[in-house]
Write a protein that holds these residues in place. Structure first.
Motif, mmCIF file in Angstrom:
data_model
loop_
_atom_site.group_PDB
_atom_site.id
_atom_site.type_symbol
_atom_site.label_atom_id
_atom_site.label_comp_id
_atom_site.label_asym_id
_atom_site.label_seq_id
_atom_site.Cartn_x
_atom_site.Cartn_y
_atom_site.Cartn_z
ATOM 1 N N GLY A 27 0.814 -1.212 0.000
ATOM 2 C CA GLY A 27 0.000 0.000 0.000
ATOM 3 C C GLY A 27 0.846 1.260 0.000
ATOM 4 O O GLY A 27 0.536 2.231 -0.703
ATOM 5 N N GLN A 28 1.915 1.244 0.783
ATOM 6 C CA GLN A 28 2.812 2.402 0.829
ATOM 7 C C GLN A 28 3.561 2.555 -0.486
ATOM 8 O O GLN A 28 3.745 3.671 -0.978
ATOM 9 N N ILE A 29 3.976 1.446 -1.090
ATOM 10 C CA ILE A 29 4.656 1.501 -2.388
ATOM 11 C C ILE A 29 3.718 2.090 -3.442
ATOM 12 O O ILE A 29 4.096 2.971 -4.208
ATOM 13 N N ALA A 30 2.489 1.636 -3.474
ATOM 14 C CA ALA A 30 1.506 2.158 -4.435
ATOM 15 C C ALA A 30 1.266 3.647 -4.231
ATOM 16 O O ALA A 30 1.136 4.408 -5.196
ATOM 17 N N ARG A 34 2.032 6.816 -6.888
ATOM 18 C CA ARG A 34 1.044 7.828 -7.283
ATOM 19 C C ARG A 34 1.539 9.244 -6.976
ATOM 20 O O ARG A 34 0.820 10.213 -7.177
ATOM 21 N N GLY A 35 2.760 9.364 -6.438
ATOM 22 C CA GLY A 35 3.350 10.671 -6.196
ATOM 23 C C GLY A 35 3.212 11.201 -4.790
ATOM 24 O O GLY A 35 3.464 12.383 -4.549
ATOM 25 N N ALA A 36 2.824 10.355 -3.832
ATOM 26 C CA ALA A 36 2.651 10.801 -2.445
ATOM 27 C C ALA A 36 3.943 10.663 -1.655
ATOM 28 O O ALA A 36 4.712 9.729 -1.862
ATOM 29 N N SER A 37 4.171 11.579 -0.737
ATOM 30 C CA SER A 37 5.285 11.467 0.200
ATOM 31 C C SER A 37 4.981 10.352 1.188
ATOM 32 O O SER A 37 3.808 10.037 1.446
ATOM 33 N N GLY A 55 10.013 16.377 -5.397
ATOM 34 C CA GLY A 55 9.751 16.968 -4.096
ATOM 35 C C GLY A 55 9.121 16.047 -3.072
ATOM 36 O O GLY A 55 8.495 16.522 -2.128
ATOM 37 N N LEU A 56 9.288 14.751 -3.230
ATOM 38 C CA LEU A 56 8.722 13.816 -2.252
ATOM 39 C C LEU A 56 9.506 13.853 -0.944
ATOM 40 O O LEU A 56 10.686 14.169 -0.922
ATOM 41 N N ASN A 57 8.856 13.494 0.136
ATOM 42 C CA ASN A 57 9.526 13.312 1.419
ATOM 43 C C ASN A 57 9.534 11.809 1.714
ATOM 44 O O ASN A 57 8.509 11.228 2.055
ATOM 45 N N SER A 69 15.737 3.010 -11.007
ATOM 46 C CA SER A 69 16.349 3.212 -12.316
ATOM 47 C C SER A 69 15.480 4.088 -13.206
ATOM 48 O O SER A 69 14.260 3.919 -13.264
ATOM 49 N N LEU A 70 16.145 5.013 -13.877
ATOM 50 C CA LEU A 70 15.513 5.915 -14.835
ATOM 51 C C LEU A 70 14.373 6.735 -14.251
ATOM 52 O O LEU A 70 13.522 7.245 -14.966
ATOM 53 N N SER A 71 14.338 6.868 -12.936
ATOM 54 C CA SER A 71 13.318 7.707 -12.309
ATOM 55 C C SER A 71 13.783 9.162 -12.284
ATOM 56 O O SER A 71 14.968 9.450 -12.368
ATOM 57 N N VAL A 72 12.834 10.066 -12.186
ATOM 58 C CA VAL A 72 13.117 11.493 -12.037
ATOM 59 C C VAL A 72 12.518 11.893 -10.695
ATOM 60 O O VAL A 72 11.293 11.962 -10.553
ATOM 61 N N MET A 73 13.396 12.130 -9.717
ATOM 62 C CA MET A 73 12.946 12.434 -8.353
ATOM 63 C C MET A 73 13.713 13.637 -7.806
ATOM 64 O O MET A 73 14.290 13.588 -6.726
#
Length: 164
Positions: A27-30, A34-37, A55-57, A69-73
């Motif tokens: 659930g936390q991974i999902a 979805r873009g949640a901290s 801008g995630l925390n 990999s290949l993520s933009v964070m």
């Protein structure tokens, strides 16, 4: 020991053995996908490859063996996170905060880490081959002495890195 006590004990042992103690939290991974901290979350072995979320925390999160990999964070807070054995090939983490994070044996091959903060981060065994760490802050030579890179690794100032 009475039969009831013995049976209760046996059931307690079986229940404990069947419970995954530190398994990932789907659930936390999902939620992060979805873009949640999710500070302090259990994201163990999460697949975040190709994720675009800025801008995630994720401070204090357990990201061990996760795929970034290949993520933009960009501007993501990974401070004090468990990032051992993370794979972040080609990821973009500009101005992200890795202060105090455990990056033991992480792979940031070809990653873009311009302006990222690394104060107190553990870089033991971290592969920074081809990574761009220009303007990174908090990096010290003792940290980099425990990491490795290659001739295309870009470091700030007069810092150096050994070949992998």
């Amino acid at each position: 020991m009475s039969r009831l006590t013995a049976l209760s004990f046996a059931l307690a042992v079986l229940a404990t053995a069947a419970t995954p103690v530190l398994a990932q939290n789907a659930g936390q991974i999902a939620s992060v996908k979805r873009g949640a901290s999710c500070p302090g979350c259990n994201l163990f072995q999460g697949d975040f490859s190709g994720l675009e979320a800025r801008g995630l925390n994720l401070s204090g999160a357990r990201l061990r063996q996760a795929d970034l990999s290949l993520s933009v964070m960009n501007r993501t807070r990974f401070s004090n996170a468990d990032m051992r054995d993370v794979e972040a090939y080609g990821g973009v983490f500009s101005s992200s905060n890795f202060s105090g994070a455990d990056l033991t044996n992480a792979g940031f091959v070809g990653a873009y880490l311009q302006g990222a903060a690394f104060s107190g981060a553990n870089l033991t065994g971290t592969n920074l081959s081809g990574a761009n760490l220009s303007r990174a802050t908090g990096l010290t030579q003792p940290q980099l002495n425990r990491a490795c890179g290659d001739s295309s690794t870009v470091l700030p100032g007069n810092l150096r890195i050994s070949a992998c």
